[in-house]
Design an enzyme around this catalytic site. Structure first.
Site, PDB file in Angstrom:
ATOM      1  CE  LYS A 263      -2.246   1.499   3.736  1.00 11.93           C
ATOM      2  NZ  LYS A 263      -2.029   2.962   3.833  1.00 11.93           N
ATOM      3  CB  THR A 264       2.096   3.374  -2.542  1.00 11.05           C
ATOM      4  OG1 THR A 264       1.030   3.411  -3.497  1.00 11.05           O
ATOM      5  CG2 THR A 264       2.984   2.176  -2.815  1.00 11.05           C
ATOM      6  CG  ASP A 295      -4.612   4.566   1.645  1.00  7.96           C
ATOM      7  OD1 ASP A 295      -5.798   4.702   1.317  1.00  7.96           O
ATOM      8  OD2 ASP A 295      -4.217   4.543   2.827  1.00  7.96           O
ATOM      9  CE  LYS A 297      -7.319   6.832   3.977  1.00 11.18           C
ATOM     10  NZ  LYS A 297      -5.904   6.433   3.811  1.00 11.18           N
ATOM     11  CG  ASP A 300     -13.311  16.687  -5.831  1.00 16.32           C
ATOM     12  OD1 ASP A 300     -14.405  17.187  -6.160  1.00 16.32           O
ATOM     13  OD2 ASP A 300     -12.313  17.365  -5.538  1.00 16.32           O
ATOM     14  CB  THR A 304     -12.461  16.532  -9.482  1.00 14.69           C
ATOM     15  OG1 THR A 304     -13.175  17.712  -9.854  1.00 14.69           O
ATOM     16  CG2 THR A 304     -11.157  16.915  -8.811  1.00 14.69           C
ATOM     17  CD  GLN A 404     -10.271  -3.721  27.270  1.00 12.34           C
ATOM     18  OE1 GLN A 404     -10.800  -4.428  26.430  1.00 12.34           O
ATOM     19  NE2 GLN A 404     -10.809  -3.488  28.445  1.00 12.34           N
ATOM     20  CD  GLN A 405      -4.503  -9.565  23.985  1.00 20.63           C
ATOM     21  OE1 GLN A 405      -4.370 -10.117  22.912  1.00 20.63           O
ATOM     22  NE2 GLN A 405      -3.757  -9.851  25.009  1.00 20.63           N
ATOM     23  CE1 TYR A 406     -12.081  -4.867  22.128  1.00 22.34           C
ATOM     24  CE2 TYR A 406     -10.531  -3.841  23.620  1.00 22.34           C
ATOM     25  CZ  TYR A 406     -11.738  -4.464  23.394  1.00 22.34           C
ATOM     26  OH  TYR A 406     -12.591  -4.697  24.424  1.00 22.34           O
ATOM     27  N   GLY A 424       1.382  -1.093   9.056  1.00 19.08           N
ATOM     28  CA  GLY A 424       2.284  -0.006   8.698  1.00 19.08           C
ATOM     29  C   GLY A 424       3.535   0.013   9.555  1.00 19.08           C
TER      30      GLY A 424
END
Length: 459
Positions: A263-264, A295, A297, A300, A304, A404-406, A424
């Site tokens: 993923k860039t 990535d 995202k 618009d 565009t 917690q372990q999420y 990441g």
């Protein structure tokens, strides 16, 4: 405060358990019937009950308390008043008007919520409540229950990793009542025989395997991702949040054999040059058999977005296999992504994100119906026909000091039915990115395999 036994006998006087022959909602005939709602009508008993329940719990673990509607609502309210832990209220159904909220109260994403239940049988209502609470990006790890009917629900929840704290179970209270002469030996034996033969097999919907999803995949990119996942026994996507071409290519070389995609964020590469950055990156993707996920995202209007996708220095259309896009522009805004797959941004984990439950519902309608969309980024379960991409997975953040372990692979595969994990900093910030990638690859694959097991309680 009186002893636990004395407290139960005070509760019993209110008629909370009846013995005889009762047809339950499931159609099963039971020798006892439990209804704890009368406890709310006695303020002293309700106050003492709240304190008994609180005594069983590590209170530092919780930011919020929520009762499963309806019988547990007064219990949760009393616990909130006694502990000063804020209360939130879950509705049975969201309102069809106004805010249409399912969870009422003041809370923040990421807070830890204690669930309160009056009686646990199969565990179905709790499983459903947990899913709805987690839809609001709240975390659930502990459940406190007044009475366990001992018919499989407690074991089901514990098999899913939740801690279930029960004040009483039916065998215990039958023993108390037998001791005080309220129940005969014959009645107790009949109840014991009933419990032995009537564990409820509440079977949750299981996730589809990669093979099953591949059989039904329509988009070429979906098929490629699933084929690579099966070939490599990997569901890992490494996020390359680096800022130079050298770092990008070095990371791709190291992690390439172990990931299904890289993923860039191509616009953060400070020395971007198509020939020096993209061409060798494509060569590495071919060499190590992984796809390229930009990535971007997009967010618009369609015209565009088409220019951003096909033009400019990055020419994303020439090299990306799939891209991320918001769906806020509507269905037609996604039409421009003709030669790639689209991963729709349905939910975000950041504090204060505006991706509410109602937004997610509308976004999923667009994502599920658009032919260019292959899946979604979400913190919650999504329809099976879409591939789920889950970011924020990091083994180093497996705990928060409160049990917690999420964000572990195990959690996102078992609870969210994710398909692919996006990692990441756990990889690119590691001293040895390749070793880290291998670790995440193995952890992710094992979590996927384990998530295929059915969570049922057998007789």
């Amino acid at each position: 405060m009186e002893s636990k036994k004395e407290f139960f006998l005070e509760c019993y006087k209110l008629g909370i358990i009846k013995f005889g022959r009762f047809t339950l909602k499931s159609g099963i005939e039971s020798p006892f019937y439990v209804d704890l709602r009368p406890l709310a009508s006695d303020p002293k008993i309700l106050k003492n009950l709240a304190n008994y329940l609180l005594e069983m719990l590590p209170l530092d673990n919780f930011d919020l308390i929520c009762g499963v509607p309806y019988a547990a609502l007064p219990m949760a309210t009393a616990m909130s008043l006694e502990s000063y832990i804020p209360l939130i209220i879950k509705r049975k159904e969201a309102k069809s008007y106004g805010t249409k909220k399912l969870i009422e109260g003041i809370y923040q994403k990421g807070q830890n919520c204690l669930l309160v239940e009056d009686v646990i049988t199969s565990g179905k209502s709790l499983v459903e409540t947990i899913a709805e609470v987690e839809q609001e990006d709240l975390k659930v790890a502990d459940i406190v229950v007044v009475l366990d009917r001992e018919q499989g629900g407690k074991q089901l929840l514990e098999s899913k990793g939740y801690r279930v704290h029960t004040l009483f179970n039916i065998s215990e209270v039958c023993g108390i009542l037998q001791e005080t002469g309220e129940l005969s030996d014959e009645e107790v034996k009949r109840i014991q025989d009933f419990l032995q033969g009537n564990h409820i097999q509440f079977e949750e919907k299981t996730r589809s395997s990669y093979e099953q999803k591949l059989d039904h995949a329509q988009h070429s990119v979906s098929k490629k991702l699933l084929e690579i996942a099966l070939a490599k026994k990997s569901n890992l996507i490494a996020s390359a949040d680096v800022t130079t071409t050298q770092e990008l290519l070095a990371l791709a070389e190291k992690v390439g054999p172990h990931v299904i995609a890289l993923k860039t964020h191509i616009d953060i590469i400070s020395d971007f040059d198509y020939e020096k950055t993209i061409l060798p990156l494509k060569a590495l993707a071919e060499k190590h058999q992984f796809l390229l996920m930009e990535d971007r995202k997009f967010a618009d209007i369609g015209n565009t977005q088409e220019l951003q996708f096909t033009s400019g220095v990055f020419k994303i259309t020439d090299w990306a296999d799939f891209v991320t896009s918001q769906v806020i522009g509507g269905f037609e805004s996604l039409d421009c992504f003709k030669n790639v797959g689209v991963v729709a941004i349905v939910g975000m984990s950041s504090k204060g994100a505006l991706t509410t439950a109602s937004y997610r519902e509308e976004a999923l309608k667009v994502a599920s119906s658009h032919p260019n969309v292959i899946g979604a980024v979400s913190q919650n379960q999504i329809p099976e026909e879409l591939l789920l991409f889950t970011p924020g997975v990091n083994l180093a953040d497996s705990g928060d000091g409160k049990g917690q372990q999420y964000n572990t692979p195990d959690h996102v595969f078992k609870m969210l039915h994710t398909d692919f994990i996006i990692v990441g900093r756990g990889i690119y910030k590691s001293e040895d990115p390749e070793t880290a990638a291998v670790t995440y690859k193995n952890e992710g694959w094992n979590a996927y395999v384990n998530s295929l097991q059915k969570n049922t309680i057998q007789d």
